[in-house]
Motif scaffolding. Sequence first.
Motif, mmCIF file in Angstrom:
data_model
loop_
_atom_site.group_PDB
_atom_site.id
_atom_site.type_symbol
_atom_site.label_atom_id
_atom_site.label_comp_id
_atom_site.label_asym_id
_atom_site.label_seq_id
_atom_site.Cartn_x
_atom_site.Cartn_y
_atom_site.Cartn_z
ATOM 1 N N LEU A 1 6.920 -13.344 7.316
ATOM 2 C CA LEU A 1 7.437 -12.250 6.493
ATOM 3 C C LEU A 1 6.357 -11.741 5.546
ATOM 4 C CD1 LEU A 1 9.790 -10.515 5.312
ATOM 5 C CD2 LEU A 1 10.313 -12.452 3.809
ATOM 6 N N VAL A 2 6.213 -10.428 5.477
ATOM 7 C CA VAL A 2 5.415 -9.759 4.451
ATOM 8 C C VAL A 2 6.398 -9.094 3.504
ATOM 9 C CG1 VAL A 2 3.688 -7.993 3.948
ATOM 10 C CG2 VAL A 2 3.500 -9.366 6.038
ATOM 11 N N LEU A 3 6.354 -9.466 2.225
ATOM 12 C CA LEU A 3 7.283 -8.911 1.237
ATOM 13 C C LEU A 3 6.486 -8.444 0.028
ATOM 14 C CD1 LEU A 3 10.192 -8.361 0.303
ATOM 15 C CD2 LEU A 3 10.234 -10.680 -0.649
ATOM 16 N N PHE A 4 6.348 -7.137 -0.106
ATOM 17 C CA PHE A 4 5.575 -6.549 -1.199
ATOM 18 C C PHE A 4 6.474 -5.690 -2.083
ATOM 19 C CE2 PHE A 4 1.757 -7.985 0.652
ATOM 20 C CZ PHE A 4 0.689 -7.669 -0.186
ATOM 21 N N GLY A 5 6.034 -5.470 -3.302
ATOM 22 C CA GLY A 5 6.646 -4.431 -4.116
ATOM 23 C C GLY A 5 6.158 -3.083 -3.626
ATOM 24 N N GLY A 6 6.988 -2.074 -3.702
ATOM 25 C CA GLY A 6 6.527 -0.729 -3.342
ATOM 26 C C GLY A 6 5.512 -0.234 -4.362
ATOM 27 N N VAL A 7 5.845 -0.409 -5.637
ATOM 28 C CA VAL A 7 4.934 -0.159 -6.754
ATOM 29 C C VAL A 7 4.818 -1.459 -7.538
ATOM 30 C CG1 VAL A 7 4.618 1.061 -8.945
ATOM 31 C CG2 VAL A 7 5.418 2.308 -6.921
ATOM 32 N N GLN A 8 3.601 -1.916 -7.791
ATOM 33 C CA GLN A 8 3.376 -3.161 -8.513
ATOM 34 C C GLN A 8 3.755 -2.953 -9.981
ATOM 35 O OE1 GLN A 8 1.681 -5.239 -10.666
ATOM 36 N NE2 GLN A 8 2.253 -7.068 -9.501
ATOM 37 N N TYR A 9 4.665 -3.784 -10.469
ATOM 38 C CA TYR A 9 5.262 -3.516 -11.783
ATOM 39 C C TYR A 9 4.252 -3.583 -12.926
ATOM 40 C CZ TYR A 9 5.115 -8.230 -13.784
ATOM 41 O OH TYR A 9 4.683 -9.402 -14.353
ATOM 42 N N TYR A 10 3.232 -4.432 -12.814
ATOM 43 C CA TYR A 10 2.300 -4.664 -13.927
ATOM 44 C C TYR A 10 1.202 -3.606 -13.980
ATOM 45 C CZ TYR A 10 -0.560 -7.440 -17.189
ATOM 46 O OH TYR A 10 -1.287 -7.889 -18.265
ATOM 47 N N THR A 11 0.636 -3.285 -12.826
ATOM 48 C CA THR A 11 -0.475 -2.330 -12.785
ATOM 49 C C THR A 11 -0.030 -0.901 -12.453
ATOM 50 O OG1 THR A 11 -0.928 -2.658 -10.421
ATOM 51 C CG2 THR A 11 -2.006 -4.158 -11.986
ATOM 52 N N GLY A 12 1.153 -0.765 -11.866
ATOM 53 C CA GLY A 12 1.606 0.560 -11.452
ATOM 54 C C GLY A 12 1.027 1.029 -10.132
ATOM 55 N N GLN A 13 0.384 0.132 -9.383
ATOM 56 C CA GLN A 13 -0.200 0.511 -8.098
ATOM 57 C C GLN A 13 0.877 0.775 -7.055
ATOM 58 O OE1 GLN A 13 -2.669 -2.483 -6.228
ATOM 59 N NE2 GLN A 13 -3.230 -1.161 -4.518
ATOM 60 N N LEU A 14 0.778 1.901 -6.369
ATOM 61 C CA LEU A 14 1.633 2.229 -5.234
ATOM 62 C C LEU A 14 0.954 1.743 -3.968
ATOM 63 C CD1 LEU A 14 3.889 3.693 -3.647
ATOM 64 C CD2 LEU A 14 2.589 5.824 -3.947
ATOM 65 N N PHE A 15 1.615 0.828 -3.268
ATOM 66 C CA PHE A 15 1.029 0.279 -2.051
ATOM 67 C C PHE A 15 1.205 1.237 -0.873
ATOM 68 C CE2 PHE A 15 1.931 -3.734 -4.416
ATOM 69 C CZ PHE A 15 0.616 -4.158 -4.537
ATOM 70 N N ASP A 16 0.328 1.088 0.101
ATOM 71 C CA ASP A 16 0.380 1.888 1.322
ATOM 72 C C ASP A 16 1.425 1.257 2.254
ATOM 73 O OD1 ASP A 16 0.000 3.190 3.750
ATOM 74 O OD2 ASP A 16 -2.179 3.271 3.554
ATOM 75 N N ILE A 17 2.659 1.681 2.086
ATOM 76 C CA ILE A 17 3.775 1.052 2.789
ATOM 77 C C ILE A 17 3.641 1.175 4.301
ATOM 78 C CG2 ILE A 17 6.266 1.272 3.195
ATOM 79 C CD1 ILE A 17 6.569 1.810 0.187
ATOM 80 N N GLY A 18 3.228 2.354 4.763
ATOM 81 C CA GLY A 18 3.103 2.559 6.207
ATOM 82 C C GLY A 18 2.066 1.661 6.849
ATOM 83 N N SER A 19 0.896 1.558 6.212
ATOM 84 C CA SER A 19 -0.185 0.741 6.779
ATOM 85 C C SER A 19 0.162 -0.744 6.740
ATOM 86 C CB SER A 19 -1.490 0.992 6.010
ATOM 87 O OG SER A 19 -1.932 2.311 6.190
ATOM 88 N N ILE A 20 0.758 -1.195 5.634
ATOM 89 C CA ILE A 20 1.128 -2.605 5.514
ATOM 90 C C ILE A 20 2.185 -2.964 6.556
ATOM 91 C CG2 ILE A 20 2.256 -4.296 4.010
ATOM 92 C CD1 ILE A 20 0.919 -2.843 1.636
ATOM 93 N N THR A 21 3.149 -2.070 6.746
ATOM 94 C CA THR A 21 4.204 -2.332 7.728
ATOM 95 C C THR A 21 3.645 -2.404 9.139
ATOM 96 O OG1 THR A 21 5.812 -1.196 6.317
ATOM 97 C CG2 THR A 21 6.417 -1.527 8.621
ATOM 98 N N ALA A 22 2.767 -1.452 9.474
ATOM 99 C CA ALA A 22 2.181 -1.448 10.819
ATOM 100 C C ALA A 22 1.373 -2.718 11.067
ATOM 101 C CB ALA A 22 1.300 -0.210 10.995
ATOM 102 N N ALA A 23 0.610 -3.149 10.054
ATOM 103 C CA ALA A 23 -0.199 -4.356 10.209
ATOM 104 C C ALA A 23 0.682 -5.592 10.343
ATOM 105 C CB ALA A 23 -1.140 -4.506 9.013
ATOM 106 N N GLY A 24 1.740 -5.661 9.549
ATOM 107 C CA GLY A 24 2.646 -6.798 9.644
ATOM 108 C C GLY A 24 3.311 -6.893 10.992
ATOM 109 N N HIS A 25 3.720 -5.756 11.525
ATOM 110 C CA HIS A 25 4.353 -5.754 12.844
ATOM 111 C C HIS A 25 3.359 -6.136 13.935
ATOM 112 C CE1 HIS A 25 7.836 -2.919 11.447
ATOM 113 N NE2 HIS A 25 7.988 -4.167 11.052
ATOM 114 N N TRP A 26 2.135 -5.655 13.806
ATOM 115 C CA TRP A 26 1.099 -6.031 14.779
ATOM 116 C C TRP A 26 0.903 -7.542 14.797
ATOM 117 C CZ3 TRP A 26 -3.441 -8.656 13.805
ATOM 118 C CH2 TRP A 26 -4.340 -8.752 14.869
ATOM 119 N N ALA A 27 1.040 -8.157 13.616
ATOM 120 C CA ALA A 27 0.865 -9.605 13.509
ATOM 121 C C ALA A 27 2.103 -10.379 13.944
ATOM 122 C CB ALA A 27 0.503 -9.977 12.069
ATOM 123 N N GLY A 28 3.183 -9.675 14.264
ATOM 124 C CA GLY A 28 4.400 -10.339 14.706
ATOM 125 C C GLY A 28 5.335 -10.737 13.581
#
Length: 429
Positions: free
Chosen positions: A193-220
């Motif tokens: 399982l890959v479980l990320f925040g969409g926006v990191q609460y402390y820094t305010g960083q918005l993660f690249d949801i599409g890229s992270i999801t594609a990579a996680g699925h590629w990894a199974g």
Amino acid sequence: MAKDILHMTYENSLTFAQDLDRDDPLRHFRNKFHIPQLNDKDVIYFTGNSLGLQPKNTRVYIEEELEGWATLGVDGHFHSQKRPWFYYHKFSKEALAKIVGAKPSEVVSMNNLTVNLHLMMVSFYRPTSSRFKIMIEAGAFPSDQYAVESQIKFHGYNYEDALIEISPREGEYHLRTEDILSKIEENKDSLALVLFGGVQYYTGQLFDIGSITAAGHWAGAIVGFDLAHAAGNVPLNLHNDQVDFAAWCSYKYLNSGPGGVSGIFVHEKHGDAELPRFAGWWGHNESERFKMKKGFIPMSGADGWQLSNVNILSSAAHLAALEIYDEAGMEALRQKSIRLTGFMEYLLNGFNLGDDVLKIITPTDPAARGCQLSLLVSKNGKAIFEHLTRSGVVADWREPDVIRVAPVPLYNTFEDVYNFCEILKKVIF
């Protein structure tokens, strides 16, 4: 996003801020909210990333349900004139689907955030002897940390062995997407399982949801997101990004009241799958719910993960806020958000204090953040924060040395931003 929005030229003056407010097509939305006051003046409220302000129509929505309860009693479940309680979870679907980029069948409003994270992991964290690890960002909000820890231990795995945390590079404050993807590839054979925040609460960083999801699925692996700081703050496209599941709260940017009802997203590819889940009667086949028969038959889509009948009063407040979001539209809110946050960044950078005094640790790229800026204050940070509070600025202090400020486009103004920076400048200098 329009190029002039991303590369707008700002000026450091009150007149400029007031001109932006005058030309703001969303300016009338501020009047739809109650603004707290200090010494008979509106405060500068920059904590919508912690608790959003109360919409003025919230009282109307709640009082309608109180009236239905008073006059109809139990018959309000089916005969309430405006919103029969039996179907209440359906009334928020269209608005929520627009906000998170989903189909209405993929979303449902229910429970609270951490409850929903656990329910999602019951279905989507299915560890095996070889594939059992969960990946999160280092310093994730405790909702994620504690839920993940307890899920790992519940399944009988060693927490330190099963948890993968990704930290920024030395001397940096936010994660590089390439480092996240590399870490996923590095653990592709053991990652469940890959479980990320969409926006990191402390820094305010918005993660690249599409890229992270594609990579996680590629990894199974299964990929899910905690959208507590993303829903209503940044554009989301959960369906097209093929995210497996997500959960969020409604009391921050969605302005639905303290402890307000949460929501989930389950991609339609899982909506009718035979997945393990903790079942409850409100997730049972609606047409047979009151027959009280044995044998759980889940409703189709996200609705099948519901447990209990809807908390009507909390959900009424949620509907009141969603009505405003539906009227404003996420695209228009995003455009104003980029301008508001960009203006604040411009004014703060104009202080020329040096990183050893004041540093913005939120990404500078507008596409990699929402409306929050996190200010690392290296000297007298807590005293500065307390001075801001006494001066009518409602911001957020995070130990050991960060002030989080969130100019929310629904109710904050460019003049708010200018006045905040003037107050901060005086106390620092």
